[in-house]
Design an enzyme around this catalytic site. Sequence first.
Site, mmCIF file in Angstrom:
data_model
loop_
_atom_site.group_PDB
_atom_site.id
_atom_site.type_symbol
_atom_site.label_atom_id
_atom_site.label_comp_id
_atom_site.label_asym_id
_atom_site.label_seq_id
_atom_site.Cartn_x
_atom_site.Cartn_y
_atom_site.Cartn_z
ATOM 1 N N GLU A 121 55.896 19.559 -115.980
ATOM 2 C CA GLU A 121 55.794 18.401 -115.069
ATOM 3 C C GLU A 121 55.116 17.215 -115.766
ATOM 4 O OE1 GLU A 121 57.230 18.300 -112.116
ATOM 5 O OE2 GLU A 121 57.261 20.323 -111.269
ATOM 6 N N LYS A 175 53.110 15.565 -100.143
ATOM 7 C CA LYS A 175 54.202 16.428 -99.685
ATOM 8 C C LYS A 175 53.662 17.827 -99.463
ATOM 9 C CE LYS A 175 58.455 14.505 -101.611
ATOM 10 N NZ LYS A 175 59.599 14.803 -102.473
ATOM 11 N N GLU A 230 59.464 8.699 -99.817
ATOM 12 C CA GLU A 230 60.680 8.930 -100.607
ATOM 13 C C GLU A 230 61.920 8.301 -99.977
ATOM 14 O OE1 GLU A 230 60.870 12.771 -102.574
ATOM 15 O OE2 GLU A 230 63.042 12.626 -102.622
ATOM 16 N N HIS A 244 58.343 27.890 -111.195
ATOM 17 C CA HIS A 244 58.841 26.573 -110.785
ATOM 18 C C HIS A 244 58.940 25.613 -111.983
ATOM 19 C CE1 HIS A 244 59.434 22.975 -108.390
ATOM 20 N NE2 HIS A 244 58.430 22.415 -109.040
ATOM 21 N N ARG A 249 60.668 7.126 -105.265
ATOM 22 C CA ARG A 249 59.900 8.366 -105.400
ATOM 23 C C ARG A 249 60.819 9.514 -105.822
ATOM 24 N NH1 ARG A 249 55.087 11.088 -101.688
ATOM 25 N NH2 ARG A 249 55.071 13.033 -102.835
ATOM 26 N N HIS A 277 64.838 18.632 -110.982
ATOM 27 C CA HIS A 277 64.572 19.538 -109.866
ATOM 28 C C HIS A 277 65.830 20.049 -109.167
ATOM 29 C CE1 HIS A 277 60.487 18.429 -110.601
ATOM 30 N NE2 HIS A 277 60.044 19.141 -109.589
ATOM 31 N N LYS A 283 52.165 9.323 -111.083
ATOM 32 C CA LYS A 283 52.611 9.749 -109.743
ATOM 33 C C LYS A 283 52.013 8.835 -108.669
ATOM 34 C CE LYS A 283 53.624 13.416 -106.613
ATOM 35 N NZ LYS A 283 53.813 14.824 -106.353
ATOM 36 N N ARG A 296 47.419 18.967 -84.345
ATOM 37 C CA ARG A 296 48.155 17.728 -84.668
ATOM 38 C C ARG A 296 47.582 16.992 -85.877
ATOM 39 N NH1 ARG A 296 48.179 17.905 -79.158
ATOM 40 N NH2 ARG A 296 50.236 18.358 -78.311
ATOM 41 N N HIS A 298 65.699 23.806 -108.914
ATOM 42 C CA HIS A 298 65.571 24.512 -107.631
ATOM 43 C C HIS A 298 66.682 25.536 -107.451
ATOM 44 C CE1 HIS A 298 62.897 21.386 -105.320
ATOM 45 N NE2 HIS A 298 62.219 22.138 -106.164
ATOM 46 N N ASN A 339 61.995 13.744 -108.917
ATOM 47 C CA ASN A 339 62.790 14.971 -108.842
ATOM 48 C C ASN A 339 63.602 15.210 -110.111
ATOM 49 O OD1 ASN A 339 61.953 15.607 -106.226
ATOM 50 N ND2 ASN A 339 63.433 14.176 -105.348
HETATM 51 N N1 LIG Z 1 54.084 19.220 -102.911
HETATM 52 C C1 LIG Z 1 54.610 18.779 -104.010
HETATM 53 O O1 LIG Z 1 54.733 17.565 -104.210
HETATM 54 C C2 LIG Z 1 55.032 19.762 -105.047
HETATM 55 C C3 LIG Z 1 55.354 19.315 -106.335
HETATM 56 C C4 LIG Z 1 55.671 20.259 -107.298
HETATM 57 C C5 LIG Z 1 55.668 21.607 -106.985
HETATM 58 N N2 LIG Z 1 55.359 21.995 -105.726
HETATM 59 C C6 LIG Z 1 55.339 23.411 -105.359
HETATM 60 O O2 LIG Z 1 54.297 24.035 -106.099
HETATM 61 C C7 LIG Z 1 54.590 25.418 -106.206
HETATM 62 C C8 LIG Z 1 54.323 25.887 -107.602
HETATM 63 O O3 LIG Z 1 52.975 25.675 -107.886
HETATM 64 P P1 LIG Z 1 52.222 26.490 -109.046
HETATM 65 O O4 LIG Z 1 53.055 26.466 -110.252
HETATM 66 O O5 LIG Z 1 50.853 25.972 -109.096
HETATM 67 O O6 LIG Z 1 52.327 27.988 -108.509
HETATM 68 P P2 LIG Z 1 51.319 28.972 -107.769
HETATM 69 O O7 LIG Z 1 50.570 28.305 -106.720
HETATM 70 O O8 LIG Z 1 52.154 30.135 -107.391
HETATM 71 O O9 LIG Z 1 50.299 29.397 -108.916
HETATM 72 C C9 LIG Z 1 50.770 30.083 -110.040
HETATM 73 C C10 LIG Z 1 50.033 31.420 -110.233
HETATM 74 O O10 LIG Z 1 48.765 31.182 -110.774
HETATM 75 C C11 LIG Z 1 47.748 31.801 -109.977
HETATM 76 N N3 LIG Z 1 46.585 30.953 -110.127
HETATM 77 C C12 LIG Z 1 46.376 29.728 -109.603
HETATM 78 N N4 LIG Z 1 45.276 29.184 -110.125
HETATM 79 C C13 LIG Z 1 44.754 30.085 -110.988
HETATM 80 C C14 LIG Z 1 43.641 30.081 -111.859
HETATM 81 N N5 LIG Z 1 42.874 28.994 -112.001
HETATM 82 N N6 LIG Z 1 43.385 31.182 -112.585
HETATM 83 C C15 LIG Z 1 44.203 32.264 -112.498
HETATM 84 N N7 LIG Z 1 45.302 32.312 -111.732
HETATM 85 C C16 LIG Z 1 45.577 31.221 -110.985
HETATM 86 C C17 LIG Z 1 48.365 31.899 -108.617
HETATM 87 O O11 LIG Z 1 47.782 32.951 -107.881
HETATM 88 C C18 LIG Z 1 49.820 32.205 -108.949
HETATM 89 O O12 LIG Z 1 49.962 33.557 -109.247
HETATM 90 C C19 LIG Z 1 56.029 25.564 -105.783
HETATM 91 O O13 LIG Z 1 56.070 26.137 -104.504
HETATM 92 C C20 LIG Z 1 56.563 24.166 -105.730
HETATM 93 O O14 LIG Z 1 57.589 23.994 -104.786
HETATM 94 C C21 LIG Z 1 55.045 21.105 -104.757
#
Ligand SMILES: NC(=O)c1ccc[n+]([C@@H]2O[C@H](COP(=O)([O-])OP(=O)(O)OC[C@H]3O[C@@H](n4cnc5c(N)ncnc54)[C@H](O)[C@@H]3O)[C@@H](O)[C@H]2O)c1
Length: 600
Positions: free
Chosen positions: A420, A378, A471, A500, A475, A482, A461, A356, A486, A479
């Site tokens: 972003e 999030k 949100e 992304h 907030r 997005h 942010k 939990r 998406h 998006n």
């Molecule tokens: N929670 C939120 O508020 C929020 C906001 C924006 C995006 N997201 C989510 O984030 C995700 C995308 O995140 P991302 O772009 O970081 O993608 P990711 O986590 O897939 O990382 C991108 C790639 O880089 C690699 N990687 C990570 N760090 C590394 C490093 N230092 N050196 C070498 N390789 C590395 C990972 O293995 C992956 O292959 C999506 O799922 C999206 O929905 C969430």
Amino acid sequence: MHTQKFPEPRTGETETAGPLSSAEVLKRLGRRSIVLVGMPGAGKSSVGRRLAKRLGLTFVDADEEIERAACMSIPEIFARHGEAEFREGEKRVVARLLQSGPCVLATGGGAFMNAETRAAVARHGVSVWLRADLNTLLRRVKKRTDRPLLAQGDPAQKLAALHAQRADTYALADVTVDSRDVVHELVVEEVIGAVHAHLLARLVAHPEGIAMAPLSSATAISAEAESLPLGEITRSTVRVDVAGKPYDIYIGPGLLAEAGTHVTALRKGARVAIVTDENVVAAGHLATVAASLDAAGIAHTAIVVPPGEKTKGWPGLEQVVEGLIAARIERRDLVLALGGGVVGDLAGFAASVLRRGVDVVQAPTTLLSQVDSSVGGKTGINSPQGKNLIGAFHQPVLVLADTAALNTLPVREVKAGYAEVVKYGLLGDRDLFDTLERDWPGVIGGGPERITAVAASCMAKAAIVARDEKETGDRALLNLGHTFGHALEAGAGYSQRLLHGEGVAIGMALAFAFSAKLGLCPGQDVTRVVRHLEAVGLPTKISDVPGELPDTDGLMDLIAQDKKVSRGALTFILVRGIGEAFIAKDVNPQEVRAFLAEMR
Ligand SMILES: NC(=O)c1ccc[n+]([C@@H]2O[C@H](COP(=O)([O-])OP(=O)(O)OC[C@H]3O[C@@H](n4cnc5c(N)ncnc54)[C@H](O)[C@@H]3O)[C@@H](O)[C@H]2O)c1
């Protein structure tokens, strides 16, 4: 490691280069003054004088002005007229000084306690709390005899009482800088860095649109003088002020190697379950964190998941949750999410449902996760029906954004994360967008601009999240880009065809073009946005996505499945121009469809 050197003190016409040159800070400061607040002994005068010299501004000591105006010393004013009258005079003098243009203003210890003075400072200045611990303050004030409030009784007790009474109000200052016993120039550079980051992120959004105003959040920036060669400023701290559970984002190079220290400071005796992915392990970051935890004597375990968006689903969640249970992670232990947004969202969600709720430390290793996904709480996974449909709000207890960890990240990923950063400029801060148009190579390439950009993004942010954690209001501005993004990501099967951030880049270009089509946004702003994204090497058109995509109706179905749809009406983030996003709740799906058909 990329560091930022101390610029030379300003002399005559000499000007320093770089994002924190005097000219850059002064441009952003405009007519505002830098107002130093804090306890007696915090160093407001000594730091203030040097800060003014460094920026080429006038230094004004409010206490000296009051003495001059009254033709007597402050102890004499107290003795003859009492504290209440002194405070009245102080309020008037500070208001007058603030009116007369940009300066560095050191205020007396009690000045900021007055609500009218705080309001005047908010209107005409950027307030900086020079924070020092009690022992430091006591040591410094012992040398002085001109502090009437400390003159009677035991100065240590008096000082402690004043400190306790005032600290919460000082924390209302725009930024906080620790005034430690290091050379004053170091503190001066910290103040400049903090003020600059604050000015970059001065964003306040309103539901019906958005306007610029100073942030009122408490934001601290500190340099790690002990661990870095003198003259190198590389660290920022941004505070996220969510109700009841505020937390810090530490930003700068080398933080992963200090994970043990930070975890110990946070929760002594806790065990740590590191959740990470195979690429992050291969890049050596797990070994760095593990060595640091070992050095601090912290028991730890690691759960390594496959990389990529597909891991952010039910099987991935099961692997992580079962791994945490097998590792006997208890309520008082910590989950440490080491990786990009995929790991951060997955590990954060797993932590939120395990027993939990177990606390999570986010250690983001992609630019996207440092500026966006690790901040704001999030967490979640994707469903076969759409992205992020299953999840929970679960704020981290600490974020360690090691900017040097990005040096192992493929440049395509860095650029995707940069989208972003651009988003924060486009949704509410035209000045930030202007700066990015100039400084983007440093942000992508790992120059000092990267730390500033991450800090500015986190501050933007943090400000929105502090106002609207769940949100229910503005907030949703985050998006921007997005809804289209998406749908394209889903259409491309959440694959390497479209990252992304790349989806967000196309989505933002489309949101601007759609806003222009609706007559809301000038066409030249659309051109500027598209040019900038293209200059960086980001996609801006649907046709930039390699391979097949669903047809227009298919994309509309994906948009309709997105969580931002409410009873058939589409909610979009639209724009009136760069830096002017707003939430539109009644967008006609037919207009969106016609627009998408045109853009194919
Ligand atoms: N929670 C939120 O508020 C929020 C906001 C924006 C995006 N997201 C989510 O984030 C995700 C995308 O995140 P991302 O772009 O970081 O993608 P990711 O986590 O897939 O990382 C991108 C790639 O880089 C690699 N990687 C990570 N760090 C590394 C490093 N230092 N050196 C070498 N390789 C590395 C990972 O293995 C992956 O292959 C999506 O799922 C999206 O929905 C969430």
